[in-house]
Enzyme design. Sequence first.
Site, PDB file in Angstrom:
ATOM      1  N   TRP A  39       0.833  -1.209   0.000  1.00 15.78           N
ATOM      2  CA  TRP A  39       0.000   0.000   0.000  1.00 15.78           C
ATOM      3  C   TRP A  39       0.863   1.253   0.000  1.00 15.78           C
ATOM      4  O   TRP A  39       1.862   1.340   0.705  1.00 15.78           O
ATOM      5  CB  TRP A  39      -0.890  -0.005   1.241  1.00 15.78           C
ATOM      6  CG  TRP A  39      -1.535   1.302   1.555  1.00 15.78           C
ATOM      7  CD1 TRP A  39      -0.979   2.360   2.216  1.00 15.78           C
ATOM      8  CD2 TRP A  39      -2.875   1.708   1.242  1.00 15.78           C
ATOM      9  NE1 TRP A  39      -1.883   3.404   2.331  1.00 15.78           N
ATOM     10  CE2 TRP A  39      -3.057   3.017   1.740  1.00 15.78           C
ATOM     11  CE3 TRP A  39      -3.934   1.080   0.596  1.00 15.78           C
ATOM     12  CZ2 TRP A  39      -4.252   3.711   1.612  1.00 15.78           C
ATOM     13  CZ3 TRP A  39      -5.125   1.769   0.470  1.00 15.78           C
ATOM     14  CH2 TRP A  39      -5.288   3.070   0.965  1.00 15.78           C
ATOM     15  N   ASN A  41       0.347   5.701   0.144  1.00 19.02           N
ATOM     16  CA  ASN A  41      -0.502   6.895   0.093  1.00 19.02           C
ATOM     17  C   ASN A  41       0.354   8.153   0.124  1.00 19.02           C
ATOM     18  O   ASN A  41       1.254   8.262  -0.720  1.00 19.02           O
ATOM     19  CB  ASN A  41      -1.647   6.885   1.112  1.00 19.02           C
ATOM     20  CG  ASN A  41      -1.281   6.812   2.560  1.00 19.02           C
ATOM     21  OD1 ASN A  41      -0.934   5.753   3.074  1.00 19.02           O
ATOM     22  ND2 ASN A  41      -1.375   7.929   3.274  1.00 19.02           N
ATOM     23  N   ASP A  42       0.138   9.102   0.980  1.00 15.91           N
ATOM     24  CA  ASP A  42       0.677  10.465   0.849  1.00 15.91           C
ATOM     25  C   ASP A  42       2.146  10.535   0.418  1.00 15.91           C
ATOM     26  O   ASP A  42       2.999   9.839   0.985  1.00 15.91           O
ATOM     27  CB  ASP A  42       0.588  11.192   2.188  1.00 15.91           C
ATOM     28  CG  ASP A  42      -0.809  11.258   2.751  1.00 15.91           C
ATOM     29  OD1 ASP A  42      -1.752  10.855   2.062  1.00 15.91           O
ATOM     30  OD2 ASP A  42      -0.942  11.718   3.904  1.00 15.91           O
ATOM     31  N   PHE A 101       3.937   8.755  10.450  1.00 18.95           N
ATOM     32  CA  PHE A 101       2.993   9.422   9.570  1.00 18.95           C
ATOM     33  C   PHE A 101       3.698  10.490   8.724  1.00 18.95           C
ATOM     34  O   PHE A 101       4.894  10.705   8.813  1.00 18.95           O
ATOM     35  CB  PHE A 101       1.852  10.026  10.389  1.00 18.95           C
ATOM     36  CG  PHE A 101       0.729   9.053  10.686  1.00 18.95           C
ATOM     37  CD1 PHE A 101       0.929   7.686  10.643  1.00 18.95           C
ATOM     38  CD2 PHE A 101      -0.535   9.512  11.018  1.00 18.95           C
ATOM     39  CE1 PHE A 101      -0.104   6.792  10.914  1.00 18.95           C
ATOM     40  CE2 PHE A 101      -1.571   8.645  11.296  1.00 18.95           C
ATOM     41  CZ  PHE A 101      -1.360   7.276  11.245  1.00 18.95           C
ATOM     42  N   SER A 102       2.905  11.200   7.934  1.00 16.88           N
ATOM     43  CA  SER A 102       3.434  12.074   6.884  1.00 16.88           C
ATOM     44  C   SER A 102       4.317  13.197   7.418  1.00 16.88           C
ATOM     45  O   SER A 102       4.192  13.627   8.561  1.00 16.88           O
ATOM     46  CB  SER A 102       2.288  12.675   6.075  1.00 16.88           C
ATOM     47  OG  SER A 102       1.681  11.695   5.283  1.00 16.88           O
ATOM     48  N   ARG A 165      -0.478  16.753  12.922  1.00 15.59           N
ATOM     49  CA  ARG A 165       0.337  15.921  12.039  1.00 15.59           C
ATOM     50  C   ARG A 165       0.800  16.658  10.775  1.00 15.59           C
ATOM     51  O   ARG A 165       0.446  17.787  10.519  1.00 15.59           O
ATOM     52  CB  ARG A 165      -0.436  14.669  11.640  1.00 15.59           C
ATOM     53  CG  ARG A 165      -1.801  14.893  11.007  1.00 15.59           C
ATOM     54  CD  ARG A 165      -2.492  13.548  10.803  1.00 15.59           C
ATOM     55  NE  ARG A 165      -3.839  13.659  10.263  1.00 15.59           N
ATOM     56  CZ  ARG A 165      -4.938  13.710  10.991  1.00 15.59           C
ATOM     57  NH1 ARG A 165      -4.867  13.704  12.305  1.00 15.59           N
ATOM     58  NH2 ARG A 165      -6.124  13.780  10.414  1.00 15.59           N
ATOM     59  N   ASP A 166       1.630  15.932  10.024  1.00 17.24           N
ATOM     60  CA  ASP A 166       2.031  16.269   8.657  1.00 17.24           C
ATOM     61  C   ASP A 166       2.885  17.535   8.577  1.00 17.24           C
ATOM     62  O   ASP A 166       2.576  18.468   7.819  1.00 17.24           O
ATOM     63  CB  ASP A 166       0.805  16.421   7.749  1.00 17.24           C
ATOM     64  CG  ASP A 166      -0.183  15.284   7.869  1.00 17.24           C
ATOM     65  OD1 ASP A 166       0.240  14.181   8.248  1.00 17.24           O
ATOM     66  OD2 ASP A 166      -1.379  15.496   7.587  1.00 17.24           O
ATOM     67  N   GLU A 220      -5.380  18.452   6.405  1.00  8.93           N
ATOM     68  CA  GLU A 220      -4.220  17.571   6.424  1.00  8.93           C
ATOM     69  C   GLU A 220      -3.155  18.056   5.443  1.00  8.93           C
ATOM     70  O   GLU A 220      -3.412  18.843   4.541  1.00  8.93           O
ATOM     71  CB  GLU A 220      -4.626  16.139   6.041  1.00  8.93           C
ATOM     72  CG  GLU A 220      -5.538  15.462   7.036  1.00  8.93           C
ATOM     73  CD  GLU A 220      -5.683  13.977   6.761  1.00  8.93           C
ATOM     74  OE1 GLU A 220      -5.475  13.190   7.694  1.00  8.93           O
ATOM     75  OE2 GLU A 220      -6.016  13.605   5.609  1.00  8.93           O
ATOM     76  N   TRP A 303      -9.314   8.608  -0.519  1.00  7.09           N
ATOM     77  CA  TRP A 303      -9.727   7.867   0.668  1.00  7.09           C
ATOM     78  C   TRP A 303     -11.162   7.359   0.538  1.00  7.09           C
ATOM     79  O   TRP A 303     -11.995   7.950  -0.140  1.00  7.09           O
ATOM     80  CB  TRP A 303      -9.626   8.759   1.909  1.00  7.09           C
ATOM     81  CG  TRP A 303      -8.219   9.068   2.313  1.00  7.09           C
ATOM     82  CD1 TRP A 303      -7.605  10.285   2.285  1.00  7.09           C
ATOM     83  CD2 TRP A 303      -7.254   8.148   2.820  1.00  7.09           C
ATOM     84  NE1 TRP A 303      -6.308  10.182   2.741  1.00  7.09           N
ATOM     85  CE2 TRP A 303      -6.071   8.874   3.073  1.00  7.09           C
ATOM     86  CE3 TRP A 303      -7.266   6.769   3.068  1.00  7.09           C
ATOM     87  CZ2 TRP A 303      -4.909   8.276   3.581  1.00  7.09           C
ATOM     88  CZ3 TRP A 303      -6.112   6.170   3.574  1.00  7.09           C
ATOM     89  CH2 TRP A 303      -4.960   6.917   3.825  1.00  7.09           C
TER      90      TRP A 303
END
Length: 495
Positions: A39, A41-42, A101-102, A165-166, A220, A303
């Site tokens: 998988w 994603n970002d 996380f990102s 986050r991020d 985000e 998403w």
Amino acid sequence: MMIEQTEALDRANRYIEQNRHRVNPKYRDQYHLMAPVGWINDPNGAVYYHGAYHLFYQYYPYASNWGPMHWGHARSKDLVHWEDLPVALAPDQAYDRDGCFSGSAIVHHDRLYLLYTGHVVENGQTFQTQCLAVSDDGIHFVKSRHNPVIAGELLGDHGSIHDFRDPKVFAHDGSFYAVAATKTTDNRGRILLFKSVDLQHWDFFSTLLTGTAEQGIMWECPDFFHLDGYDVLLMSPIQIPRQGLAFRNVSSTMACIGQMDWTTGELTVQTTQEIDYGLDFYAPQTLVDEQGRRIMIAWMQMWNRTMPTHELDHGWAGAMTLPRELRVKEGRLIQKPVSLVYGQLEYLSGSENIDVSTRPVVFRNLVGDNTYMQIVCDLAEAASFTIQFAKTGQQALTLRYVTQTEEFHLSRAGFGYPITGDERQPLNSRAVRVPLVNDQLILEIFRDTSAIEVFINGQETMTATFYEIEKGHDIVFSAEGHAKIGSFETGRVRV
């Protein structure tokens, strides 16, 4: 002081090498960045370092669905051909044990620093803080003993530690800054700004921007930069309500463009816009390369939608968009395909002065898995102009322009495996308003195996994925009234 990474990183890299050749390649893209297995994603840590473009990404190698996030890693000389590198980060510390996380990357004193979110779940609640890792070679990273470098005491009451986050790090006026996403107590998006002199020790600087109730329940993946005399904040709002043709996906992307006051640390927004009007575009991040180009890349997925490659047990899910160069013109963000891609195009055919009416004009066997097309069409005497792309039997991707409403439509309805999501009504088509240029519609189309990106009149973009059951190779033009295709050129991206 730094912490060498543990068995979790070695285990991930061993798994990838042992399983990368087991994925089903049927729908895998050829010139868009993908993970070797599992998988994705970002996009994270987009940066130009040691003569190459590096892109990290949210990654779960062990399955084709979301799981505890690692940082995958790839690099490229031309943003078309990508080399897989070892996983850069794995969740292996108390502050990131449930996910790395990102985040983002920055070069300082020839070292590459990653600023990312440590994700922890305790008693069903998430806790998120910002953490640092560093590399001397751009491949092998160690985590800071100061982690988390931005934690709850710096966040204070400016946002929620459960949604924090991020971080996107950048340099300005001799200092380092990082924007990070959080939310208010009444579920409005908020972007915070932190400041550092050494990337290790940080201070709260300001609340850059707070959203309204009509701008989503959480923002985000923020990015912040100065371009063409404007300050630009990119971010991805969750559940932003529809606004006309805009923000139809359950999660969206938005650019807020205006002027930054570095005394107060606040952004005054002059214009806002959805960044891409397609079905599969999220969490964009930018970098600046050695030529000063501001380049953006996003997750080419959405998403809360079904993903056929996961459902079909192909062993992978997700890809990145074609990188795009950004400019700001009259307060609007403008995207064009990254100029490096044109050096990888192979010309195949060209036609001129094609008359199109209700009787379809058919070109056989022009659409392949890595097709490029440029179409310039005069619509002065047409009510609409329709392209059936990758047509086979009764199925095709449909592109259509309606002159009265100045709307360009893209639809994958009924084309290939069905894709459903959390939208109130199944969403497989979208539209964007784009005025003609001297009565002309000018399209650039990049098709990869399971994706299409359309650049419309140099003003708007639409991105979508699809999964053909039967391959279609034809393209069909039709019109209400009379349209004239002044030029129609085809090529392919060399892979």
